[in-house]
Every structure is written in structure tokens, then in C-alpha cells.
Design a protein around this motif. Structure first.
Motif, PDB file in Angstrom:
ATOM      1  N   ILE A 194      22.033 -58.059  17.214  1.00 49.16           N
ATOM      2  CA  ILE A 194      21.132 -56.925  17.410  1.00 49.16           C
ATOM      3  C   ILE A 194      21.987 -55.697  17.163  1.00 49.16           C
ATOM      4  CG2 ILE A 194      19.812 -55.565  19.062  1.00 49.16           C
ATOM      5  CD1 ILE A 194      18.967 -58.070  20.438  1.00 49.16           C
ATOM      6  N   SER A 195      21.726 -55.007  16.074  1.00 48.20           N
ATOM      7  CA  SER A 195      22.565 -53.867  15.701  1.00 48.20           C
ATOM      8  C   SER A 195      22.106 -52.619  16.433  1.00 48.20           C
ATOM      9  CB  SER A 195      22.497 -53.631  14.188  1.00 48.20           C
ATOM     10  OG  SER A 195      22.950 -54.774  13.492  1.00 48.20           O
TER      11      SER A 195
ATOM     12  N   ALA B 210      31.174 -63.417  27.123  1.00 43.96           N
ATOM     13  CA  ALA B 210      29.951 -63.997  26.577  1.00 43.96           C
ATOM     14  C   ALA B 210      29.117 -64.703  27.634  1.00 43.96           C
ATOM     15  CB  ALA B 210      30.294 -64.977  25.458  1.00 43.96           C
ATOM     16  N   SER B 211      27.801 -64.584  27.482  1.00 41.38           N
ATOM     17  CA  SER B 211      26.867 -65.462  28.182  1.00 41.38           C
ATOM     18  C   SER B 211      26.740 -66.736  27.357  1.00 41.38           C
ATOM     19  CB  SER B 211      25.500 -64.791  28.319  1.00 41.38           C
ATOM     20  OG  SER B 211      25.581 -63.647  29.145  1.00 41.38           O
ATOM     21  N   VAL B 212      26.667 -67.871  28.049  1.00 39.02           N
ATOM     22  CA  VAL B 212      26.695 -69.156  27.357  1.00 39.02           C
ATOM     23  C   VAL B 212      25.505 -70.007  27.783  1.00 39.02           C
ATOM     24  CG1 VAL B 212      28.033 -71.247  26.885  1.00 39.02           C
ATOM     25  CG2 VAL B 212      29.218 -69.078  27.312  1.00 39.02           C
ATOM     26  N   VAL B 213      24.860 -70.623  26.805  1.00 41.13           N
ATOM     27  CA  VAL B 213      23.831 -71.633  27.054  1.00 41.13           C
ATOM     28  C   VAL B 213      24.116 -72.796  26.113  1.00 41.13           C
ATOM     29  CG1 VAL B 213      21.376 -72.209  26.950  1.00 41.13           C
ATOM     30  CG2 VAL B 213      22.090 -69.974  27.785  1.00 41.13           C
TER      31      VAL B 213
ATOM     32  N   GLY C 282      27.855 -58.526  24.333  1.00 41.84           N
ATOM     33  CA  GLY C 282      27.323 -57.199  24.033  1.00 41.84           C
ATOM     34  C   GLY C 282      26.357 -56.734  25.104  1.00 41.84           C
ATOM     35  N   GLU C 283      26.082 -55.432  25.109  1.00 40.94           N
ATOM     36  CA  GLU C 283      25.233 -54.858  26.153  1.00 40.94           C
ATOM     37  C   GLU C 283      23.813 -55.418  26.122  1.00 40.94           C
ATOM     38  OE1 GLU C 283      25.379 -50.617  26.768  1.00 40.94           O
ATOM     39  OE2 GLU C 283      27.318 -50.485  25.771  1.00 40.94           O
ATOM     40  N   LYS C 284      23.326 -55.766  24.942  1.00 45.00           N
ATOM     41  CA  LYS C 284      21.969 -56.305  24.826  1.00 45.00           C
ATOM     42  C   LYS C 284      21.975 -57.827  24.688  1.00 45.00           C
ATOM     43  CE  LYS C 284      19.371 -52.365  23.074  1.00 45.00           C
ATOM     44  NZ  LYS C 284      18.378 -51.916  22.059  1.00 45.00           N
TER      45      LYS C 284
ATOM     46  N   GLY D   9      25.427 -46.916  20.061  1.00 49.26           N
ATOM     47  CA  GLY D   9      24.651 -47.384  21.196  1.00 49.26           C
ATOM     48  C   GLY D   9      24.846 -48.870  21.434  1.00 49.26           C
ATOM     49  N   ALA D  10      23.908 -49.441  22.188  1.00 54.38           N
ATOM     50  CA  ALA D  10      24.035 -50.827  22.636  1.00 54.38           C
ATOM     51  C   ALA D  10      23.617 -51.797  21.545  1.00 54.38           C
ATOM     52  CB  ALA D  10      23.196 -51.048  23.886  1.00 54.38           C
ATOM     53  N   GLY D  11      24.303 -52.930  21.477  1.00 55.78           N
ATOM     54  CA  GLY D  11      23.965 -54.003  20.554  1.00 55.78           C
ATOM     55  C   GLY D  11      24.372 -55.327  21.166  1.00 55.78           C
ATOM     56  N   ALA D  12      24.303 -56.397  20.374  1.00 53.48           N
ATOM     57  CA  ALA D  12      24.703 -57.719  20.855  1.00 53.48           C
ATOM     58  C   ALA D  12      25.028 -58.593  19.655  1.00 53.48           C
ATOM     59  CB  ALA D  12      23.609 -58.356  21.705  1.00 53.48           C
TER      60      ALA D  12
END
Length: 588
Positions: free
Chosen positions: A390-391, A345-348, A424-426, A397-400
Motif C-alpha cells: 500500500i503506497s 512484521a505482523s505474521v499470519v 508498515g503503519e498500514k 505518509g503511511a504505507g505498508a
């Protein structure tokens, strides 16, 4: 001729807001200010929403007393009614632990600006325990008036009458010192307000007028300028005389005459057993049943629109169904976030010196279309957490996927952080959307001096599991100063700033600016793009040279020195160099 030239009056009234936790004595104080000999309210009496009364005082002075409900589910809507240029009376009941006392001091500071605060300790049931850090509170909050007032409101006409008189006199003194008291106002403004009050208090007890009727009342008071009419409606809304929402295509046609009625209607739904039992979900038909009185006739859709406008609820995909996030159950410790997603995961993190309640609710409502829905139809949203997605198109395909949650820091008793984890990729696309919306929540909520840090994790090896967090703004400032590295306070090693920001995925302010400028260029608005860049970098020689070139091309064409074909060639060259500059600046 201005409205003041037509006649003026001296404004001799003030707004006094009585705030504090439930059962702290707000209603008791209001009752005693109206009549010191009046009986005390019943022990189980609770204010839902707000009670507003006007109290005539000596020398034609008036106090508008706003008695706010203190239940936590009502806190979020306070941002629409706690105003600057007012006097606040904060009551504390020392008969029980008052953990939210500091919350009120902070929220008044955010929404009330420099408004003075009178602190009242209401003794109840023979218990009295003075606030121990009174000096520290006054030092931290410069708007808190010295001294604090201590009394038993049930004895205001007896043993504690002297203390009550001192409190009443202090309220009058500081209310009279508000900046607007004693100023000149157009007489027509008063005439329009009185006309609205007559409509509201007439035989029909009307709760609203259509905008056309408001315009007619203005014309009858001698106001013919449409802009002045809008200014009056805005001022009435600010002072709490009425409510008007010019930015909403449905609500702009109505002026609500009694804010108290609006709040009572909203809280009647928020507190209704149907909504509580439904864990925050309700239907339009259920709302009609809750708002079944004659005063609600024809207003059901407008009241739901108010709930949506205030971001107290959101509309589900299923027609006629709504969700109140604050009435959702707590997520507990079982966060729907697998270990696999945690690792990548990216974290903020948004870290608040003081976090107003309702920020996550607003974010949830603003991004409700991206809330994750399980196969059975259940939505992944709770009182203090939500999952956005994001489905991928067609399920492939790519989602997030993102988990956003309120979090506690150290031994602080209330949530002070909002954590955002995205996998996720997005994930960059989804993270940026969440960050943009949360930043917009901060900007649109009227919070003054909101102290918040946007934190991003270090990407060095030592920070793989429990990272050190950098201040995002500080890193961007370092880049602007020409620095490329900063020391991680966990590993004590220098790390590349661009690598940290790239790993997080949040664009720097300069990159966002370049993206805005690039959009202007694509719309053939090069001059506006250059002006935008100059505001950010007024001394950048590259920007100044392109601005000079753009002006030269324009001037030569206007003077007839060049033809349209030469102008087109010059503009294409300018556009190419500007886009190259934007690419270069965006990578900086």
C-alpha cells in the motif's frame, strides 16, 4: 409441462478421467482402451492440456475418456475440469520416482468428492516395484478401489492381456455404478447436446457459438424457457460437453463447444518459448502470433479473458501486457525482506494438511494491482512468492509492505504453508485485504474438505524471535466461550487472547459480522442488520429485544397507532441502541 413430461431418455454414459504425472502411461491406456492392438504412443509424446475421446461400449454404454497432461504447470487448471460424479484412473510409473503420487490422491479427494479411484501401476522398461504402502493408502483414502492394477500396457495384447482385461472390466464396472448412470433426463437436453456436437463437428469445425445461436438450438429442440436454457448450459459445462461463463460480461455471450480446444489454446500459450523466455510476460500481439490459426480468428481477446478468469495470468498496468505467475523465475533464498521489516512484521500462516497447487497464483492474480513495482518497472513477483504494497499518497505518509510466500514444513517434500509477513503503519489494512482474498480463494475453488489452519503468533516475550503459533479459530472460539487467556506452549505462561489478536490485526468473525451489520445500519436497513446478528447469536437477549422493538414500531405504524413523526423518533432511538450494541459486541 416440464421438459421430462415432453419425453425422456436413460442416461447411459460416464466420465472417466485419466490422471497422473507426465509419462506415467495415461495416453497409452487411452489408446489401448480404444484398440488393444494399436501401437504404443511415441516415447516423447506429451499431452498438452487434455485429450477427450468417446469410447462406445456394449449395451449402448459410453465412456468419455479425459486424458490429462501431467506437467506441473498444468496442475492449476485441473480445478476447472476435475469433477465429482466421475471415475478416476490414477496411473503411476514405477520406472522412476513418483513423488507426486500422493498429490493426485489428495487433489482427487478435494475436487472429486466421493468419486472412485482405480490405481494402475504401469510397468515400463522391465522395471516393476510395487507400491509398498498399498494398505495405508486405502485406509487413508476411502475412495481408492481394492485391488491396485499392475501391468505393462505395452504388452496389453500379449503377455499382460489378462491383467489388461481385468482393468478394462473394472473401469466399466465402476463407471456403470456412478449415481447418474441409468437416471432419466429430458430428451430435449440430449437433442440440444447433439445439435451442439453437430455444429462442432461440421465442415467449419466451429469452436464456439454465440449465446443467441445456443438459444436458437434450444428452441429448435422444443426448449422455450430461458431459465431451462441456462440450466442446460450449466449442466453441459459441469459434464465437460461445453463451457459457458454466465458471470463474465464478455464471455457470457459465447458457448465454447470443445473444452479440449480451450485447454489446448491456453496451454499453447503457457508452454510457448516466447512466454518461457519472457519469464512469464507476454503481450497481446504475441498472443495473436501464438494463436495464429484460422480457428482462433476473432477469439484472441476472449482467450485472454479466459486466462484472466481462470487466474492463470493478470494484466499489467502497461496496456496490452500480461504476466503468468507460474512462469516467473524462482525467488531462491534472496527474499526482498529487510531485517528491519522482519522485526516489526505482523505474521499470519496458513498451514495445509494438503496444499493444492495454484493457491498463491490465484491470490497474486486477484491482488495484482498491489504488487510492488521497482523504479525500473520490474515487479516483485516470483513463482512461489510475491510482494504487495500500500503506497503512501504522493510518496509521503503511511504505507505498508507484505511478503507472501509458499513455505515447507518439516520433511514434507511439497510446500504446505503460505506465510504472510506485513510491515508498515498500514499493515493491518493490507494484512486484512490479503487474508480476505485468500479466504475467498479457498471458498471459490470448489475444494471439498480443504483442511487448513489459520495460525497467528504468540506475543509474549519468549516468542519475540521464534514464536509459538495459535490456531486463530480456536482463539476466537475461546473468546466466544467467555475465556480471556490461553497458555503459550513455548513459555508455558498464560497470555491475553485479545492481545494476541490485536497484535496480529485480523478481525474476529464476530467483529467482521458487526462491521457488516454496521454497514446495513448506515444504509437504513436496521431490520436486516438485526436478522444478521440473530443468525450469529440466536439467544442473545439484547438482539432479541431490539428485534421486538423494531417489529413493534413497524406494526404500530402500519395499524395507524403512531404517526410518521413518532415512527422517526422511535427508529432513531433504535438505531442509536443498535450501534452501541455493535460497538460492544465488536470489542468482545
Amino acid at each position: 409441462m416440464s421438459e421430462l413430461d415432453k419425453g425422456s431418455i436413460i442416461l447411459n454414459e460416464a466420465k472417466v478421467l485419466l490422471v497422473g504425472n507426465g509419462r506415467s502411461g495415461k495416453t497409452s491406456l487411452r489408446v489401448k482402451l480404444e484398440n488393444v492392438h494399436a501401437p504404443m504412443p511415441a516415447e516423447d509424446a506429451t499431452t498438452l492440456g487434455v485429450d477427450i475421446v468417446t469410447l462406445p461400449c456394449e449395451r449402448d454404454f459410453q465412456l468419455h475418456l479425459w486424458d490429462f497432461g501431467g506437467q506441473s504447470v498444468q496442475y492449476y487448471a485441473h480445478q476447472f475440469f476435475l469433477t465429482k460424479n466421475s471415475l478416476y484412473v490414477l496411473l503411476s510409473n514405477e520406472a522412476k520416482e513418483d513423488r507426486n503420487f500422493s498429490y493426485w490422491l489428495n487433489i482427487i479427494e478435494l475436487l472429486g468428492g466421493d468419486s472412485k479411484v482405480l490405481v494402475v501401476q504401469n510397468e515400463r522398461l522391465g522395471h516393476f516395484d510395487p507400491i509398498s504402502n498399498e494398505a495405508g493408502i486405502r485406509e487413508r483414502f476411502g475412495n481408492v478401489v481394492n485391488p491396485f492394477h499392475r501391468l505393462d500396457l505395452s504388452k496389453a495384447d500379449g503377455d499382460h492381456r489378462k491383467a489388461f482385461v481385468a482393468l478394462r472390466d473394472a473401469i466399466l464396472l465402476h463407471a456403470r455404478q456412478l449415481p447418474h448412470v441409468g437416471t432419466k433426463q429430458p430428451k430435449s437436453w440430449v437433442d440440444v447436446r447433439e445439435a451442439l456436437a453437430r455444429v462442432a463437428s461440421g465442415n467449419e469445425k466451429r469452436q464456439y457459438v454465440r449465446w443467441e445461436e445456443f438459444e436458437r438450438l434450444c428452441r429448435e429442440a422444443g426448449v422455450t424457457n430461458p431459465l431451462t436454457m441456462k440450466d442446460y448450459a450449466a449442466l453441459f459445462t459441469h459434464l465437460g460437453n461445453c463451457l459457458h461463463f454466465p458471470g463474465d460480461d464478455m464471455l457470457c455471450d459465447y458457448v465454447f463447444l470443445r473444452p479440449q480446444w480451450v485447454m489446448e489454446a491456453l496451454y499453447a500459450l503457457l508452454h510457448h518459448p516466447v512466454v518461457i523466455k519472457g519469464q512469464g510476460e507476454f503481450t497481446a500481439m504475441q498472443a495473436r502470433e501464438i494463436w495464429s490459426g484460422g480457428e482462433y480468428r476473432g477469439m484472441h481477446d476472449k482467450l485472454i479473458r479466459l486466462l484472466l478468469n481462470f487466474h492463470l495470468c493478470y494484466r499489467m498496468k502497461e496496456e496490452g501486457r500480461f504476466v503468468v505467475p507460474q512462469r516467473r523465475p524462482s525467488v531462491g533464498s534472496a527474499y526482498p525482506w529487510p531485517e528491519r521489516e522482519q522485526a516489526e512484521a505482523s505474521v499470519v500462516v496458513y498451514d495445509y494438511a494438503f496444499m493444492p497447487q495454484g493457491l498463491l497464483t490465484r491470490l497474486t492474480c486477484r491482488l495484482h494491482e498491489k504488487i510492488e513495482t521497482l523504479p525500473g518497472g520490474a515487479q516483485q513477483v516470483w513463482k512461489e512468492a510475491v510482494v504487495f504494497v500500500i503506497s503512501p499518497l504522493g510518496g509521503k505518509g503511511a504505507g505498508a509492505r507484505a511478503l507472501v510466500r509458499e513455505a515447507f514444513e518439516g520433511d514434507r517434500p511439497e510446500a504446505s504453508r503460505i506465510e504472510i509477513l506485513v510491515a508498515g503503519e498500514k499493515r493491518t489494512e493490507l494484512l486484512n485485504r490479503i487474508v480476505e482474498e485468500l479466504d475467498e480463494v479457498h471458498e471459490s475453488a470448489r475444494y471439498a474438505n480443504l483442511r487448513v489452519q489459520k495460525l497467528v503468533p504468540c506475543c509474549c516475550e519468549a516468542c519475540a524471535r521464534q514464536p509459538f503459533f495459535f490456531d486463530f479459530k480456536y482463539l476466537c472460539d475461546l473468546l466466544g466461550d467467555g475465556e480471556s487467556q490461553e497458555r503459550c506452549q513455548k513459555s508455558r505462561k498464560m497470555v491475553d487472547i485479545r492481545a494476541v489478536l490485536y497484535h496480529t490485526g485480523i478481525p474476529t468473525p464476530l467483529k467482521k459480522l458487526c462491521d457488516e451489520a454496521r454497514a446495513l445500519v448506515s444504509d437504513n436497513r436496521e431490520r436486516e442488520a438485526l436478522d444478521l446478528l440473530r443468525k450469529r447469536a440466536p439467544d442473545d437477549r439484547r438482539v432479541l429485544m431490539l428485534l421486538s422493538e423494531e417489529r413493534r414500531l413497524s406494526d404500530e405504524f402500519i395499524m395507524g397507532a403512531t404517526g410518521r413523526e413518532d415512527l422517526s423518533v422511535g427508529e432513531n432511538s433504535l438505531r442509536y441502541r443498535l450501534l452501541r450494541l455493535l460497538d460492544e459486541m465488536g470489542r468482545a
